[in-house]
Motif scaffolding. Structure first.
Motif, short mmCIF file in Angstrom:
data_model
loop_
_atom_site.label_atom_id
_atom_site.label_comp_id
_atom_site.label_asym_id
_atom_site.label_seq_id
_atom_site.Cartn_x
_atom_site.Cartn_y
_atom_site.Cartn_z
N VAL A 132 29.55 56.12 39.82
CA VAL A 132 29.41 54.74 40.44
C VAL A 132 29.19 53.67 39.53
CG1 VAL A 132 29.08 55.88 42.82
CG2 VAL A 132 27.08 55.16 41.29
N ALA A 133 29.52 52.47 39.89
CA ALA A 133 29.31 51.33 38.96
C ALA A 133 29.42 50.10 39.72
CB ALA A 133 30.15 51.39 37.50
N THR A 134 29.36 48.91 38.85
CA THR A 134 29.54 47.61 39.65
C THR A 134 28.09 47.32 40.58
OG1 THR A 134 31.03 48.07 41.37
CG2 THR A 134 31.90 47.66 39.30
N ALA A 135 26.99 47.63 40.10
CA ALA A 135 25.77 47.11 40.93
C ALA A 135 25.86 48.14 42.23
CB ALA A 135 25.71 45.83 41.08
N ALA A 142 26.29 39.73 38.85
CA ALA A 142 27.41 38.98 38.32
C ALA A 142 28.35 39.72 37.70
CB ALA A 142 26.58 37.91 37.25
N LEU A 143 29.66 39.16 37.51
CA LEU A 143 30.58 39.94 36.98
C LEU A 143 30.31 40.66 35.73
CD1 LEU A 143 33.43 41.21 37.04
CD2 LEU A 143 34.48 38.95 36.38
N VAL A 161 35.58 56.11 37.64
CA VAL A 161 34.57 55.10 37.95
C VAL A 161 34.80 54.82 39.62
CG1 VAL A 161 33.80 52.82 37.63
CG2 VAL A 161 34.27 54.30 35.73
N ASP A 162 33.75 54.71 40.37
CA ASP A 162 33.67 54.32 41.61
C ASP A 162 33.14 52.93 41.75
OD1 ASP A 162 34.63 57.09 41.68
OD2 ASP A 162 33.49 57.38 43.85
N MET A 163 33.98 51.79 41.93
CA MET A 163 33.32 50.32 42.21
C MET A 163 33.16 50.05 43.42
SD MET A 163 36.18 47.49 41.20
CE MET A 163 35.29 46.37 41.76
N VAL A 164 32.38 49.16 43.73
CA VAL A 164 32.23 48.38 44.98
C VAL A 164 32.97 47.03 44.95
CG1 VAL A 164 30.47 49.81 45.92
CG2 VAL A 164 29.80 47.97 44.58
N ILE A 165 33.66 46.70 45.98
CA ILE A 165 34.27 45.20 46.09
C ILE A 165 32.93 44.30 46.72
CG2 ILE A 165 36.39 46.02 46.68
CD1 ILE A 165 36.23 44.86 49.51
N ASP A 166 33.30 43.12 46.31
CA ASP A 166 32.39 41.98 47.01
C ASP A 166 32.57 41.78 48.28
OD1 ASP A 166 31.02 39.76 47.68
OD2 ASP A 166 31.00 38.97 45.51
N TYR A 175 39.92 35.95 48.59
CA TYR A 175 40.34 37.14 48.18
C TYR A 175 40.87 37.26 46.53
CZ TYR A 175 41.54 37.63 53.20
OH TYR A 175 41.24 37.69 54.44
N LEU A 176 41.10 36.10 46.15
CA LEU A 176 41.43 36.03 44.72
C LEU A 176 40.17 36.43 43.95
CD1 LEU A 176 43.75 35.45 42.87
CD2 LEU A 176 43.00 33.14 42.77
N HIS A 177 39.14 36.06 44.19
CA HIS A 177 37.92 36.49 43.75
C HIS A 177 37.74 38.01 43.46
CE1 HIS A 177 33.57 36.33 42.38
NE2 HIS A 177 33.49 37.35 43.71
N VAL A 178 37.96 38.65 44.80
CA VAL A 178 37.97 40.09 44.78
C VAL A 178 38.85 40.69 43.90
CG1 VAL A 178 37.81 42.13 46.33
CG2 VAL A 178 36.88 39.94 47.06
N TYR A 179 40.07 40.06 44.01
CA TYR A 179 41.18 40.78 42.99
C TYR A 179 40.87 40.69 41.59
CZ TYR A 179 45.83 40.93 40.76
OH TYR A 179 46.80 41.20 39.94
N ASP A 180 40.41 39.66 41.24
CA ASP A 180 39.91 39.52 39.66
C ASP A 180 38.89 40.37 39.36
OD1 ASP A 180 42.03 37.34 39.64
OD2 ASP A 180 40.56 35.43 39.67
N GLU A 181 37.95 40.64 40.26
CA GLU A 181 36.82 41.42 39.71
C GLU A 181 37.32 42.78 39.72
OE1 GLU A 181 32.46 39.58 40.92
OE2 GLU A 181 33.28 41.36 41.93
#
Length: 325
Positions: A132-135, A142-143, A161-166, A175-181
């Motif tokens: 898991v990653a991305t806090a 922060a990104l 890697v298992d990431m979590v969305i904001d 949505y674009l913020h989530v896409y970019d991350e």
């Protein structure tokens, strides 16, 4: 249920079309909110009906072995130690010490700082190391922190890697913020597969689950995953059904296949078999493979092993037959 997508032939969403979709929040919102809505009554009724299907005898034995092969054996606790991870990896390599025909699991999933321990313990085996990653699990960082977290896991040898969305950004329509991350994390993953955790228990509606699924796939996710396992409800059958419909429709529209991973609350053989029935009946047999469907679990494996032993011997084993994780 959701109505099938109309007017989207295979290959119609090519890289150029994606660039148009992500040109602004407005265009991405227009696309996501233009997806066919989910019929809540229909999807819950369909899921309940599929859950009544009976899998017996030889088919059940094959399904149990397939479920074992699909497990991401997981430990994500603050009290995790190198010793516990090594023990889990030993179980992943040889789930049933008394029966060498028992298949190995798909992966072992741990926190980033324990990836080197898992990599060493699984050396020479086909079992993958997932991190898991991305806090994880909140994703409130922060990104640059999220990217560093991901880079550390990959550098340590994680294959997945298992990431979590904001979820806050998603629910507020950014949505674009989530896409970019997601895109940025995917780039850092290099050759590692990226599973995007939607945390469906916080998304409130099936329509949001469908939108988040498409958003994660458009951003390059290799898998979409229901939950962190830290929020209730986690992997419900109706939510998984919506996500299976999404990957089916996405492949029809783009030609790219994406995996699905329900995680959290899947504890019994009956739970696992119900999910496999949904996979076959909704996405199709192409997804009945550990490359495209995983079960995130910690206690499920023990029940599968006891059911497997019962099928071979005709009797249930005692509680000391399996190890406690």
């Amino acid at each position: 249920m959701t109505a099938p997508l109309t007017g989207l032939d295979p290959g119609v969403i090519d890289p150029g079309a994606v660039e148009d979709l992500i040109s602004s929040d407005a265009s991405l919102r227009r696309f996501l909110h233009g997806l066919p809505g989910v019929d809540q009554v229909g999807v819950e009724a369909r899921s309940a009906a599929l859950a009544t299907r009976s899998v017996k005898t030889t088919a059940k034995a094959r399904a149990i072995d397939l479920a074992v092969r699909m497990i991401d054996l997981t430990t994500l606790e603050g009290a995790d130690t190198p010793g516990k991870v090594r023990s889990l990896c030993a179980k992943a390599r040889r789930p049933d010490p008394a029966d060498p025909t028992t298949p190995q699991v798909a992966a072992v999933c741990v926190y980033p700082d324990l990836v080197p321990v898992a990599v060493e313990a699984l050396d020479g085996s086909p079992v993958q190391v997932a991190s898991v990653a991305t806090a994880f699990p909140a994703g409130r960082a922060a990104l640059p922190v999220k990217l560093a977290d991901t880079a550390d896991a990959v550098a340590a040898g994680a294959h997945e890697v298992d990431m979590v969305i904001d979820r806050g950004a998603f629910l507020s329509g950014r949505y674009l913020h989530v896409y970019d991350e997601i895109r940025a994390v995917k780039d850092v993953c290099a050759g590692a597969h990226l599973k995007v955790i939607l945390e469906t228990g916080e998304l409130a509606t099936y329509d949001n689950v469908r939108r988040a699924s498409w958003l994660a796939m458009l951003a390059g996710g290799d898998f979409i995953k229901t939950s962190t396992g830290k929020v209730s409800p986690a992997a419900t059958l109706p939510v998984t059904l919506v996500m299976l419909e999404a990957v089916r429709d996405y492949r029809e529209a783009t030609g790219r296949q994406v995996g699905v991973k329900p995680a959290g609350g899947i504890r019994t053989t009956k739970d696992a078999l119900r999910h496999l029935v949904q996979v076959g009946e909704t996405a199709g047999e192409d997804w009945l493979d550990p490359r495209w469907f995983r079960l995130g679990a910690s206690s499920l494996l023990n029940d599968l092993l006891m059911q497997r032993a019962k099928a071979a011997s005709g009797r249930y084993s005692g509680p000391d037959y399996v190890s406690l994780d």
